[in-house]
Scaffold this motif. Structure first.
Motif, PDB file in Angstrom:
ATOM      1  N   UNK A  72      23.039   4.432 -32.478  1.00 51.15           N
ATOM      2  CA  UNK A  72      23.783   5.624 -32.868  1.00 51.15           C
ATOM      3  C   UNK A  72      25.030   5.245 -33.670  1.00 51.15           C
ATOM      4  N   UNK A  73      25.721   4.213 -33.217  1.00 48.31           N
ATOM      5  CA  UNK A  73      26.942   3.763 -33.885  1.00 48.31           C
ATOM      6  C   UNK A  73      26.628   3.204 -35.273  1.00 48.31           C
ATOM      7  N   UNK A  74      25.582   2.391 -35.378  1.00 54.17           N
ATOM      8  CA  UNK A  74      25.207   1.830 -36.681  1.00 54.17           C
ATOM      9  C   UNK A  74      24.721   2.935 -37.616  1.00 54.17           C
ATOM     10  N   UNK A  75      23.939   3.870 -37.078  1.00 48.79           N
ATOM     11  CA  UNK A  75      23.424   4.969 -37.899  1.00 48.79           C
ATOM     12  C   UNK A  75      24.569   5.768 -38.528  1.00 48.79           C
ATOM     13  N   UNK A  76      25.661   5.958 -37.789  1.00 48.88           N
ATOM     14  CA  UNK A  76      26.817   6.676 -38.336  1.00 48.88           C
ATOM     15  C   UNK A  76      27.360   5.988 -39.579  1.00 48.88           C
ATOM     16  N   UNK A  77      27.143   4.673 -39.662  1.00 52.06           N
ATOM     17  CA  UNK A  77      27.692   3.887 -40.765  1.00 52.06           C
ATOM     18  C   UNK A  77      26.656   3.576 -41.842  1.00 52.06           C
TER      19      UNK A  77
END
Length: 663
Positions: A250-255
């Motif tokens: 989720x955190x990587x997808x935001x970026x």
């Protein structure tokens, strides 16, 4: 990664638009998509646009609210857009820009909106109803905001040298900040985000803080801090791994929300490899829109810090475009004749940065992912004894304690008192115990951490500062668990996130995301570290949760690594290659700036450099490297003001200023 500038005359005088235009002209790499200056009489806002996300492409700043008349400029990437859109639906579209979302949040909730924002941001809002300016930075300090103020005027900007475009602003080194940077507690960790800068009179708005300035006063306050989360416990180890994997994706997808190719700095280490592999899995699953991806890796031919084989394993698994950039024969930190402005002494090696970000720019990349902050975030600690005892895991406790005792130089009695029994005490009692221990032990130990080539008076001062910093940390202790407390201290205040000038690049750090921090501080600390059955190295047993969570995603050659690459050989190599410069600046017939200002004993420091040249990369090589960077930075202060206040380009000249401004 856009650029911001504001000038506000609190005494009501009309603010000069040309002053703000000069501030924007100093950061052309932040405004490849245009600039705009807007005047409100005593206040002028300036915005330099660099679009990264699809919403950035459509948004035109400054943005003014039809509801309140407030105006915003923002350098932002919001990661909770869907939540904000659902709660602030009136007047917003799915394609609304992040600045507009922030402005609507302020209209709806006022200053309470700040804690509801998730992502990387720095912004300024002019509120004409109350004749006040609001400035704020994200909780992890990923976007910069600096300011200066006197009784009549306030100016703020994305970078320090923008504030120095006003010729009336003195350029003076902040000696207190320099000394604090040399304290052992600060030296052996990455620079921490703080209000003080290396320039006297220029302040940074700290991460998680906001500022309000009106005609009467200026107030700075913390609007968010990470509080000890409620402990999270699962029955099985795999449940922790699954939770981490889901959250990390989720955190990587935001970026990955970019309208252009995404880049990534990739080494053979677990941190950057985790980010790159997670991004590739998200693309493969269709969970993120693909506009291109390229990895960028520094390689060092002939040195033991070269990680080419491991990088190749990742590239072979996923098949993305990979660039290997040779950095083994470049210049170093020492610049006898600096070419322009430097924000701080420890800015790294310009040539390495220019090669990497130059390659990214050629590939049309504007956002680069890194594994920065991971050591503080997921590394873990050996000191998990109290957690194991609380959970009744006596066998695991004994295994951890036996291994720790075999590696530690401290007596077993000391380990039992301070690392086993003390964490089981009430927090107030533990604070008193640890404060007493700090006064007795740390007070005398600090001086031994300082290199003998420093003058005695400076060593005494730094030793005392070291003790006072430790005492302040103990007074603020938040966790009885030593592993949780040390992890919190590594994460907050966050590491300084400096922009890679002079490139139109935004650095996105997934491990700086507070969602990860909240989860990792809530789980049992033994989920992050366990003694390795074969290797005694800390790295071999660290990042246990990541290794479990990313099995089958990150290549086994990286997941099973038991040692971390060290760049001591690169530091020695740098000194050897630049030796004529070192001799000219630090040699017997020279008089360096660091010697003239009393930071080193000239003769002893020269002898230490001779030892480094011969291959001695002892523990104080960190201090040697810092002093070389400090020498270069101090020499920038000797430049003519026109050069000192401008960032040099990657080539021989200076960056061309922005010439066109919209109003």
């Amino acid at each position: 990664m856009s650029g911001l500038a504001v000038l506000f005359h609190q005494d009501g005088r009309p603010a000069d638009e040309s002053a703000v235009q000069k501030m924007l002209a100093a950061i052309p790499y932040r405004g490849p998509d245009g600039t705009c200056v807007k005047s409100f009489g005593a206040l002028v806002l300036g915005f330099a646009k660099m679009a990264v996300t699809p919403e950035d492409d459509l948004e035109q700043q400054p943005v003014t609210s039809s509801r309140s008349g407030c105006t915003i400029i923002a350098d932002a990437r919001l990661d909770n857009r869907d939540e904000l859109l659902s709660r602030l639906s009136a007047g917003l579209e799915p394609t609304s820009g992040d600045a507009e979302l922030i402005l609507h949040a302020y209209d709806a909730w006022g200053l309470d909106a700040l804690a509801r924002l998730l992502g990387d941001f720095a912004f300024m809002i002019w509120d004409p109803r109350q004749q006040r300016m609001i400035c704020a930075r994200d909780t992890s300090g990923q976007r910069g905001l600096f300011y200066r103020a006197d009784r009549r005027s306030f100016a703020a900007a994305s970078e320090i040298h923008q504030l120095l475009q006003d010729p009336s602003v003195p350029i003076v080194p902040n000696e207190e900040c320099i000394r604090d940077s040399l304290v052992p507690l600060n030296m052996f960790q990455n620079d921490k985000d703080q209000a003080a800068t290396f320039f006297e009179g220029i302040l940074a708005l700290p991460a998680g803080h906001a500022l309000v300035v009106d005609r009467e006063m200026l107030r700075v306050w913390r609007y968010w801090e990470l509080r000890p989360p409620r402990e999270l416990r699962y029955r099985h180890d795999e449940e922790y791994a699954e939770h981490y994997r889901t959250l990390f994706y989720q955190v990587v997808r935001s970026r990955l929300r970019s309208s252009r190719p995404v880049g990534a700095l990739l080494s053979g280490g677990l941190d950057s490899s985790s980010v790159v592999c997670a991004a590739q899995e998200l693309y493969r699953l269709g969970s993120a829109k693909y506009h291109g991806f390229i990895s960028l890796s520094s390689v060092f031919s002939g040195l033991d810090c070269d990680e080419r084989p491991l990088i190749s394993d990742i590239q072979a698994k996923y098949g993305f475009s990979a660039r290997l950039l040779s950095c083994g024969k470049l210049g170093g930190r020492l610049q006898p004749e600096p070419r322009g402005f430097m924000e701080a002494p420890n800015m790294g090696v310009n040539e390495v940065r220019n090669i990497v970000f130059g390659a990214a720019t050629e590939a049309r990349v504007r956002a680069i992912l890194t594994g920065d902050v991971a050591d503080a975030c997921v590394g873990g600690s050996r000191l998990v004894f109290d957690s194991l005892l609380r959970r009744g895991q006596v066998r695991s406790f004994w295994q951890h304690l036996t291994k720790y005792d075999s590696l530690s130089e401290e007596p077993l009695r000391k380990t039992l008192v301070f690392h086993v029994l003390a964490p089981l005490l009430p927090l107030a009692a533990q604070k008193r115990l640890m404060t007493g221990y700090t006064r007795r032990v740390i007070g005398g130990y600090g001086r031994r951490l300082l290199p003998p080539w420093m003058p005695g008076g400076l060593r005494d001062d730094l030793s005392q500062r070291h003790l006072q910093l430790w005492l302040a940390l103990e007074c603020k202790r938040r966790f009885s668990s030593p592993s949780r407390e040390s992890e919190y201290r590594l994460l907050y205040p966050p590491e300084v996130a400096r922009h890679p000038v002079p490139w139109p690049i935004q650095i996105w750090r997934p491990f700086a995301d507070r969602r990860l921090h909240e989860f990792l501080l809530a789980i049992p600390p033994e989920q992050k570290f366990a003694p390795h059955p074969v290797s005694d190295e800390f790295y071999a047993g660290s990042k246990l949760l990541v290794r479990r969570a990313l099995r089958g995603i990150v290549p086994d050659s990286i997941l099973t690594r038991t040692s971390k690459v060290h760049f001591g050989s690169a530091s020695v190599n740098e000194v050897q290659r630049q030796w004529p410069l070192y001799e000219a600046v630090f040699g017997p017939s020279a008089r360096s700036e660091i010697a003239r200002r009393g930071y080193v004993d000239q003769d002893r420091f020269w002898q230490r450099l001779l030892d480094v040249r011969a291959g001695d990369d002892g523990v104080d090589v960190v201090y040697v490297t810092q002093m070389v960077g400090l020498e270069t930075w101090l020499r920038t202060l000797l430049l003519p003001r026109a050069r000192l206040t401008m960032v040099p380009s990657a080539g021989d000249g200076f960056l061309s200023p922005i010439t066109g401004f919209a109003s």
